[in-house]
Design an enzyme around this catalytic site. Structure first.
Site, short mmCIF file in Angstrom:
data_model
loop_
_atom_site.label_atom_id
_atom_site.label_comp_id
_atom_site.label_asym_id
_atom_site.label_seq_id
_atom_site.Cartn_x
_atom_site.Cartn_y
_atom_site.Cartn_z
N SER A 246 0.85 -1.18 0.00
CA SER A 246 0.00 0.00 0.00
C SER A 246 0.89 1.24 0.00
O SER A 246 2.11 1.14 0.03
CB SER A 246 -0.90 -0.01 1.23
OG SER A 246 -0.11 0.27 2.37
N LYS A 247 0.22 2.38 -0.01
CA LYS A 247 0.94 3.66 -0.12
C LYS A 247 2.05 3.81 0.89
O LYS A 247 3.06 4.45 0.62
CB LYS A 247 -0.04 4.82 0.08
CG LYS A 247 -0.78 5.19 -1.19
CD LYS A 247 -1.59 6.44 -0.95
CE LYS A 247 -2.72 6.49 -1.96
NZ LYS A 247 -3.93 7.10 -1.45
N ARG A 248 1.83 3.23 2.07
CA ARG A 248 2.89 3.46 3.07
C ARG A 248 4.19 2.76 2.71
O ARG A 248 5.23 3.03 3.29
CB ARG A 248 2.40 3.14 4.48
CG ARG A 248 2.10 1.72 4.72
CD ARG A 248 1.22 1.49 5.92
NE ARG A 248 0.54 0.23 5.71
CZ ARG A 248 1.13 -0.94 5.87
NH1 ARG A 248 2.37 -1.01 6.29
NH2 ARG A 248 0.46 -2.04 5.62
#
Ligand code: GLU
Length: 482
Positions: A246-248
């Site tokens: 994911s984005k993180r």
């Protein structure tokens, strides 16, 4: 039978790299069989689907070059057909109205839990021969539930995971129409896949639990004579910490990879290899992937995304490309940096020089800006390190020799710089570095002969003239300040 595959994203944000990989596998599978690949936008969730997200899907698919056979199907436009299928199931006795409220269903689940059973709907409103149904409460709009078979099991051969089997007794009677009449995901997917003649459903393995239910719905709709699609559930992509990517973890939006200077072919290559292998081959052209990819060889274990490897694959693609293959991306990056309308021939020249030294197309563009913008400022560290009191006079001599050249070709230019360094009995760097700063403003650029050749005679001489004055002043100031 013609292979027909599809990609069915829900347009709720950007195109995630995991979705792109699923789309690629689906596209490759159709392409290598001379089949069709269709795009279905699953936009029935009116609250979460946005026009921007739909555009983002088209934009990303186009950039990746994953072309689809028209028309694009918008699921929201097929509601009449979905309702027709629900009516068919009700008429056949394969679906029924259920008046249980959310609280009722929760209470049923609670009772099942208390008995130590799986929490589920208890079939209160399911008709059975000889059963008297409760009286529908007034003022309540019912949902429609699919009457899942109660005996036997559902079994399918997943192209990636092998045999998957589940007992029908494990499956709940799914809601296929909400109280407001709108059809739900599991119904729409089945109807749309059947109507489009999809032969192979390639999708993320977050859907594997839906598949037995969808197979039951499909069977109820078309009977046992007609083939249902085959299924291939692609495992998810994980971040380095083992959690779903994911984005993180960094970039996950396909278009972010473009902004970072990744080539579409390199991203596809990396995604194809992420979860599939072909001996120890790492670098594949799109045609090679079409030739060699096999859906049934996709690993069933989740794969870990490795940005460093993607960067490496990208650089290999940049190095191996024909310059002409790089110009679309190079033009896009230059435009992002404010440089427009560069001719294809000029882009090819630039790409040919930059491709062996740059890691990304973005880098190719930024390192070529000197060709389009005048040098307003010199890099101060570069000047401090490389511009010395004698630099201006060395450059003056060089300027005269360059101006006298008949041709402006890299080999003659390189030879001139080299001879000048020899004549002055100084190292090549003592000429090339001040020259580079004079021409580009920076101490880093393509090999000096290419830097000059790309810039051209006129601009090179103008910049040299300016630098001879500027460097003379810099050197004077340095001397006085000592
Ligand atoms: N729309 C679903 C999703 O975005 C995919 C459904 C399917 O592929 O069957 O996850």
């Amino acid at each position: 039978m013609t292979t027909v595959t599809r990609f069915a994203p829900s347009p709720t944000g950007m195109l995630h790299v995991g979705g792109a990989r699923t789309a690629l596998y689906s596209w490759l599978h159709a392409r290598q069989r001379g089949g069709r690949f269709v795009l279905r936008i699953e936009d029935t969730d009116r609250l979460r689907s946005t026009p921007e997200a739909i555009n983002a899907i088209h934009e990303a698919m186009q950039w990746l070059g994953l072309d689809y056979t028209p028309p694009v199907v918008y699921q929201s436009q097929r509601e009449t057909r979905h309702r027709e299928a629900i009516d068919q199931l009700i008429t056949q006795g394969d679906a029924y109205y259920c008046y249980a409220s959310t609280a009722d269903v929760e209470a049923m689940r609670e009772r099942a839990r208390a008995r130590g059973d799986k929490p589920r709907y208890d079939g209160t409103w399911r008709p059975r021969p000889g059963k008297t149904l409760p009286t529908p409460p007034s003022g309540v709009s019912p949902v429609v539930r699919f009457a899942n078979p109660t005996t036997g099991s559902v079994r399918f051969e997943d192209i990636i995971r092998g045999t998957v089997a589940i007992d029908n007794s494990e499956l709940d009677d799914l809601v296929i129409a909400r109280a407001d009449g709108t059809p739900t995901y599991n119904l729409c997917v089945v109807v749309d896949d059947l109507d489009a003649g999809i032969t192979d459903v390639v999708r993320g393995d977050d859907h594997v639990n839906n598949t037995p239910r969808q197979i039951n719905i499909g069977r109820a709709l078309v009977g046992s004579e007609i083939d249902l699609p085959h299924y291939a559930h692609v495992p998810m992509i994980l971040g380095a910490d083992g959690r779903r990517l994911s984005k993180r973890h960094g970039a996950v939006d396909v278009m972010q990879f473009r902004r970072d200077g990744i080539l579409p072919g390199a991203l596809l290559n990396y995604l194809a290899r992420l979860g599939w292998s072909y001996g120890d081959q790492e670098i594949f052209s799109l045609n090679e992937m079409v030739d060699k990819f096999a859906l049934n060889e996709v690993h069933s274990k989740a794969a870990v995304f490795d940005p460093d490897k993607l960067a490496w694959v990208n650089q290999e693609h940049i190095k191996a490309a024909e310059p002409a293959e790089l110009i679309d991306e190079l033009a896009w990056h230059l435009a992002e940096l404010g440089v427009h309308d560069v001719s294809d021939a000029r882009l090819e020249e630039i790409a040919a020089v930059q491709q062996q030294r740059c890691k990304t197309v973005r880098g190719m563009a930024t390192d070529s800006l000197y060709l389009f913008y005048a040098v307003d400022e010199y890099d101060s560290k570069g000047v401090k390190k490389h511009v010395k009191p004698g630099s201006a006079s060395v450059l003056r001599d060089l300027r005269d020799r360059l101006a006298a050249l008949q041709s402006w070709r890299a080999d003659d230019l390189g030879a001139t710089v080299k001879t000048l360094a020899d004549d002055h009995e100084i190292g090549l760097g003592k000429v090339a570095q001040p020259l580079r700063i004079a021409l580009t403003g920076r101490p880093v650029s393509p090999p000096i002969d290419d830097t000059l050749a790309l810039l051209g005679r006129e601009t090179s001489l103008v910049r040299l003239d300016k630098a001879i004055t500027d460097f003379g002043e810099i050197a004077d100031n340095t001397e006085t300040s000592v």
